[in-house]
Structure formats: structure tokens, C-alpha cells
Design a protein around this motif. Structure first.
Motif, short mmCIF file in Angstrom:
data_model
loop_
_atom_site.label_atom_id
_atom_site.label_comp_id
_atom_site.label_asym_id
_atom_site.label_seq_id
_atom_site.Cartn_x
_atom_site.Cartn_y
_atom_site.Cartn_z
N TYR A 43 0.85 -1.19 0.00
CA TYR A 43 0.00 0.00 0.00
C TYR A 43 0.89 1.25 0.00
O TYR A 43 1.85 1.33 0.75
CB TYR A 43 -0.93 0.01 1.21
CG TYR A 43 -1.93 -1.12 1.21
CD1 TYR A 43 -2.69 -1.43 0.07
CD2 TYR A 43 -2.14 -1.89 2.34
CE1 TYR A 43 -3.62 -2.46 0.08
CE2 TYR A 43 -3.07 -2.93 2.36
CZ TYR A 43 -3.80 -3.21 1.22
OH TYR A 43 -4.71 -4.22 1.22
N PRO A 44 0.56 2.23 -0.84
CA PRO A 44 1.44 3.39 -0.98
C PRO A 44 1.53 4.25 0.27
O PRO A 44 0.54 4.49 0.96
CB PRO A 44 0.82 4.17 -2.14
CG PRO A 44 -0.58 3.69 -2.25
CD PRO A 44 -0.61 2.30 -1.72
N ASP A 45 2.73 4.72 0.52
CA ASP A 45 3.00 5.64 1.62
C ASP A 45 2.58 7.04 1.16
O ASP A 45 3.10 7.55 0.18
CB ASP A 45 4.48 5.60 1.98
CG ASP A 45 4.81 6.39 3.23
OD1 ASP A 45 4.27 7.50 3.39
OD2 ASP A 45 5.62 5.92 4.03
N VAL A 46 1.64 7.63 1.87
CA VAL A 46 1.15 8.97 1.54
C VAL A 46 1.43 9.94 2.68
O VAL A 46 0.77 10.97 2.82
CB VAL A 46 -0.35 8.94 1.16
CG1 VAL A 46 -0.57 8.11 -0.10
CG2 VAL A 46 -1.21 8.42 2.31
N ALA B 72 -7.30 13.55 4.95
CA ALA B 72 -8.13 14.52 4.23
C ALA B 72 -7.31 15.26 3.16
O ALA B 72 -7.79 15.48 2.05
CB ALA B 72 -8.78 15.50 5.20
N ALA B 73 -6.09 15.62 3.48
CA ALA B 73 -5.23 16.30 2.50
C ALA B 73 -4.90 15.37 1.34
O ALA B 73 -4.88 15.80 0.17
CB ALA B 73 -3.96 16.79 3.17
N PHE B 74 -4.65 14.11 1.63
CA PHE B 74 -4.38 13.13 0.57
C PHE B 74 -5.59 13.00 -0.34
O PHE B 74 -5.48 13.06 -1.57
CB PHE B 74 -4.00 11.78 1.17
CG PHE B 74 -4.08 10.64 0.20
CD1 PHE B 74 -3.19 10.55 -0.86
CD2 PHE B 74 -5.06 9.67 0.33
CE1 PHE B 74 -3.27 9.50 -1.77
CE2 PHE B 74 -5.15 8.63 -0.58
CZ PHE B 74 -4.25 8.55 -1.64
N LYS B 75 -6.79 12.81 0.25
CA LYS B 75 -8.00 12.63 -0.55
C LYS B 75 -8.29 13.87 -1.39
O LYS B 75 -8.71 13.76 -2.53
CB LYS B 75 -9.19 12.28 0.34
CG LYS B 75 -9.11 10.91 1.00
CD LYS B 75 -8.92 9.78 0.03
CE LYS B 75 -10.20 9.38 -0.63
NZ LYS B 75 -10.06 8.23 -1.55
N ALA B 76 -8.08 15.05 -0.84
CA ALA B 76 -8.31 16.28 -1.58
C ALA B 76 -7.37 16.40 -2.77
O ALA B 76 -7.75 16.89 -3.84
CB ALA B 76 -8.16 17.49 -0.66
N ALA B 77 -6.15 15.92 -2.61
CA ALA B 77 -5.15 16.02 -3.67
C ALA B 77 -5.40 15.03 -4.81
O ALA B 77 -5.09 15.33 -5.96
CB ALA B 77 -3.76 15.80 -3.10
#
Length: 124
Positions: free
Chosen positions: A107-110, A117-122
Motif C-alpha cells: 500500500y502506498p505511503d502517503v 483529508a489532505a491526501f484525498k483532496a489532492a
């Protein structure tokens, strides 16, 4: 009980309804000792590390016993409850994902986004 939320149950995320009317205590960040991964692009997987950790953003809620039980029942498989240390040094429970499964499935390191929330928004 105080509980740290850092994934799909955050304000504005699809699983927020799983908190019901739990009392929102405020935004918080973990101490910089965790890594954040995207599990099947559905929810975060966080785990503690000895080095190379980041501070993960989230929210703290005061849950009743019934709200806590409901939250645990609605969490994705393989997550487990464990304490996390917040940046102010206090400890609260949160949902952790087994590092072994993250590594097994790649699974990717984000972590560089600083929070789910910042990951999903991006990416949306």
C-alpha cells in the motif's frame, strides 16, 4: 473516552456519520512518530515507527461507550484499536493498521500529505 480520528470518519469524509453525535473536542496532530498509507484507496493505515515518522492531522472526539462500540463495528477489517501519542504528549486511542499487511500488499505511503483529508483532496 477521547478518541483520535484520522481517516474516513473525519469531518467531510464519507464515514463521518459513523461517529453519530459524538462530541467534537478539536483538531489535533499526532507526535511525529507515525507513517500514513492508503489502504486500497479506501482508508488510511497508520502505524508507529522508531525513525522517519511524521505528525498526522486528525480530530479528537469524546465517545460514549455506545458510540465507541458502534465506531469499532463500522471500521474496515484489519484495523485495531491502540493508543497514539499526540503532539501535546497526551495519549488517546485510535485505529491502527498492521504494518505487516501494508508491507505485504505494498500500500502506498502517503505520509508526505500529512493527513488523510489532505491526501484525498489532492487525488480527487
Amino acid at each position: 473516552m477521547r478518541f483520535f480520528i484520522c481517516g474516513s470518519a473525519l469531518h467531510g469524509q464519507p464515514g463521518h456519520k459513523n461517529l453519530g453525535d459524538a462530541k467534537f473536542l478539536g483538531e489535533a496532530r499526532t507526535a511525529p512518530r507515525y507513517r500514513l498509507h492508503s489502504v486500497r484507496d479506501e482508508h488510511p493505515g497508520i502505524y508507529e515507527v522508531l525513525t522517519g515518522g511524521i505528525s498526522i492531522s486528525g480530530e479528537v472526539y469524546d465517545l460514549t461507550e455506545q458510540q465507541h462500540r458502534h465506531l469499532l463495528e463500522t471500521e474496515p477489517r484489519d484495523l485495531y484499536e491502540a493508543p497514539v501519542v499526540l503532539e501535546d504528549g497526551s495519549t488517546v486511542n485510535a485505529m491502527i493498521y498492521p504494518r505487516e499487511l501494508i508491507e505485504k500488499h505494498g500500500y502506498p505511503d502517503v505520509s508526505h500529505y500529512g493527513g488523510w483529508a489532505a491526501f484525498k483532496a489532492a487525488v480527487n
